[in-house]
Design a protein around this motif. Sequence first.
Motif, PDB file in Angstrom:
ATOM      1  N   ASP A  16      23.298  11.420 -10.791  1.00  0.00           N
ATOM      2  CA  ASP A  16      23.771  10.170 -11.402  1.00  0.00           C
ATOM      3  C   ASP A  16      22.796   9.024 -11.151  1.00  0.00           C
ATOM      4  O   ASP A  16      22.477   8.252 -12.068  1.00  0.00           O
ATOM      5  CB  ASP A  16      25.155   9.796 -10.858  1.00  0.00           C
ATOM      6  N   ALA A  17      22.301   8.906  -9.921  1.00  0.00           N
ATOM      7  CA  ALA A  17      21.386   7.809  -9.576  1.00  0.00           C
ATOM      8  C   ALA A  17      20.064   7.940 -10.331  1.00  0.00           C
ATOM      9  O   ALA A  17      19.548   6.952 -10.870  1.00  0.00           O
ATOM     10  CB  ALA A  17      21.142   7.782  -8.068  1.00  0.00           C
ATOM     11  N   LEU A  18      19.517   9.140 -10.372  1.00  0.00           N
ATOM     12  CA  LEU A  18      18.240   9.342 -11.063  1.00  0.00           C
ATOM     13  C   LEU A  18      18.369   9.149 -12.563  1.00  0.00           C
ATOM     14  O   LEU A  18      17.501   8.556 -13.206  1.00  0.00           O
ATOM     15  CB  LEU A  18      17.693  10.741 -10.743  1.00  0.00           C
ATOM     16  N   THR A  19      19.465   9.629 -13.125  1.00  0.00           N
ATOM     17  CA  THR A  19      19.681   9.443 -14.563  1.00  0.00           C
ATOM     18  C   THR A  19      19.814   7.964 -14.901  1.00  0.00           C
ATOM     19  O   THR A  19      19.186   7.478 -15.847  1.00  0.00           O
ATOM     20  CB  THR A  19      20.924  10.225 -15.027  1.00  0.00           C
TER      21      THR A  19
ATOM     22  N   ALA B 209      20.627   0.671  -5.340  1.00  0.00           N
ATOM     23  CA  ALA B 209      20.302   1.226  -4.023  1.00  0.00           C
ATOM     24  C   ALA B 209      21.489   1.095  -3.074  1.00  0.00           C
ATOM     25  O   ALA B 209      21.815   2.023  -2.328  1.00  0.00           O
ATOM     26  CB  ALA B 209      19.071   0.526  -3.446  1.00  0.00           C
ATOM     27  N   ALA B 210      22.148  -0.059  -3.112  1.00  0.00           N
ATOM     28  CA  ALA B 210      23.308  -0.267  -2.243  1.00  0.00           C
ATOM     29  C   ALA B 210      24.436   0.704  -2.604  1.00  0.00           C
ATOM     30  O   ALA B 210      25.071   1.283  -1.714  1.00  0.00           O
ATOM     31  CB  ALA B 210      23.786  -1.708  -2.353  1.00  0.00           C
ATOM     32  N   ALA B 211      24.669   0.902  -3.882  1.00  0.00           N
ATOM     33  CA  ALA B 211      25.726   1.825  -4.313  1.00  0.00           C
ATOM     34  C   ALA B 211      25.407   3.251  -3.885  1.00  0.00           C
ATOM     35  O   ALA B 211      26.301   3.983  -3.433  1.00  0.00           O
ATOM     36  CB  ALA B 211      25.900   1.747  -5.828  1.00  0.00           C
TER      37      ALA B 211
ATOM     38  N   ILE C 282      11.972   4.896  -2.271  1.00  0.00           N
ATOM     39  CA  ILE C 282      12.574   4.350  -1.047  1.00  0.00           C
ATOM     40  C   ILE C 282      14.092   4.462  -1.124  1.00  0.00           C
ATOM     41  O   ILE C 282      14.756   4.865  -0.164  1.00  0.00           O
ATOM     42  CB  ILE C 282      12.123   2.883  -0.831  1.00  0.00           C
ATOM     43  N   MET C 283      14.659   4.121  -2.277  1.00  0.00           N
ATOM     44  CA  MET C 283      16.105   4.191  -2.479  1.00  0.00           C
ATOM     45  C   MET C 283      16.610   5.618  -2.274  1.00  0.00           C
ATOM     46  O   MET C 283      17.575   5.852  -1.540  1.00  0.00           O
ATOM     47  CB  MET C 283      16.449   3.705  -3.895  1.00  0.00           C
ATOM     48  N   ILE C 284      15.945   6.576  -2.892  1.00  0.00           N
ATOM     49  CA  ILE C 284      16.359   7.981  -2.787  1.00  0.00           C
ATOM     50  C   ILE C 284      16.144   8.490  -1.361  1.00  0.00           C
ATOM     51  O   ILE C 284      16.994   9.187  -0.799  1.00  0.00           O
ATOM     52  CB  ILE C 284      15.600   8.856  -3.809  1.00  0.00           C
ATOM     53  N   GLY C 285      15.025   8.135  -0.749  1.00  0.00           N
ATOM     54  CA  GLY C 285      14.740   8.554   0.621  1.00  0.00           C
ATOM     55  C   GLY C 285      15.760   8.037   1.615  1.00  0.00           C
ATOM     56  O   GLY C 285      16.186   8.763   2.533  1.00  0.00           O
TER      57      GLY C 285
ATOM     58  N   GLU D 130      26.016   3.649  -0.147  1.00  0.00           N
ATOM     59  CA  GLU D 130      27.448   3.721   0.136  1.00  0.00           C
ATOM     60  C   GLU D 130      28.051   5.062  -0.286  1.00  0.00           C
ATOM     61  O   GLU D 130      29.093   5.465   0.226  1.00  0.00           O
ATOM     62  CB  GLU D 130      28.173   2.567  -0.547  1.00  0.00           C
ATOM     63  N   ALA D 131      27.388   5.776  -1.191  1.00  0.00           N
ATOM     64  CA  ALA D 131      27.885   7.072  -1.629  1.00  0.00           C
ATOM     65  C   ALA D 131      27.607   8.173  -0.609  1.00  0.00           C
ATOM     66  O   ALA D 131      28.185   9.257  -0.701  1.00  0.00           O
ATOM     67  CB  ALA D 131      27.261   7.451  -2.979  1.00  0.00           C
ATOM     68  N   ALA D 132      26.736   7.893   0.355  1.00  0.00           N
ATOM     69  CA  ALA D 132      26.419   8.906   1.371  1.00  0.00           C
ATOM     70  C   ALA D 132      27.704   9.336   2.072  1.00  0.00           C
ATOM     71  O   ALA D 132      28.522   8.519   2.473  1.00  0.00           O
ATOM     72  CB  ALA D 132      25.420   8.359   2.389  1.00  0.00           C
TER      73      ALA D 132
END
Length: 193
Positions: free
Chosen positions: A90-93, A72-74, A133-136, A77-79
């Motif tokens: 990448d995150a979902l995979t 979640a933190a990574a 929550i992480m994706i949102g 930070e990618a935003a």
Amino acid sequence: MPTGVTIREVRAQLFRAADRILLRDGPSALTSRAVTTEAGVAKGVLHRHFDDFDAFLAEFVLDRVERMDTQAAALREAAGTGNVVDNLTDALTALFESVAVAVVALVSFRDDLRARLRDVWPAGVPVLTEAAIMIGTYLAAERDLGRIPADADVDTLAAMLIGSTHLLFADRATTPDASAVRKVVATLVRPEA
């Protein structure tokens, strides 16, 4: 009287064994005997550290949710960097190639585990709820940066991304091609040009 060698980090060892069983054989194969055999410890070891097997499973699920904090933190930070669709793909995979899909199946499979988890996690399935929550949170940051539409309902979009991607990964026998995940993300998320 103790008869064996002291086992360091027994909880982590048991949790890793549960991971391997879930990924290899699915939730129906996850028993206290299977976990202790996979971990290479006596069955009594599990019961010395947990009240019962459902207590073990509840702590296992919650531990797997906590492990998502790094991801979640990574993602947060990618935003503002890279491509929104690529970041989400990448995150979902990574999320669904982990033990997450198997944990969802485990929670669905065991009534007593669901009841125990409700005491500390009152809504939803822990791994999926935390993932939404992480994706949102990521989508909200991208919306604030103007990289997705200002009127995007990020919570609904996150739930749709989690649900759609979960459907792609629900069959443990095959792993979808990354392009399938990307197609879902690109269809649901319409980044600003």
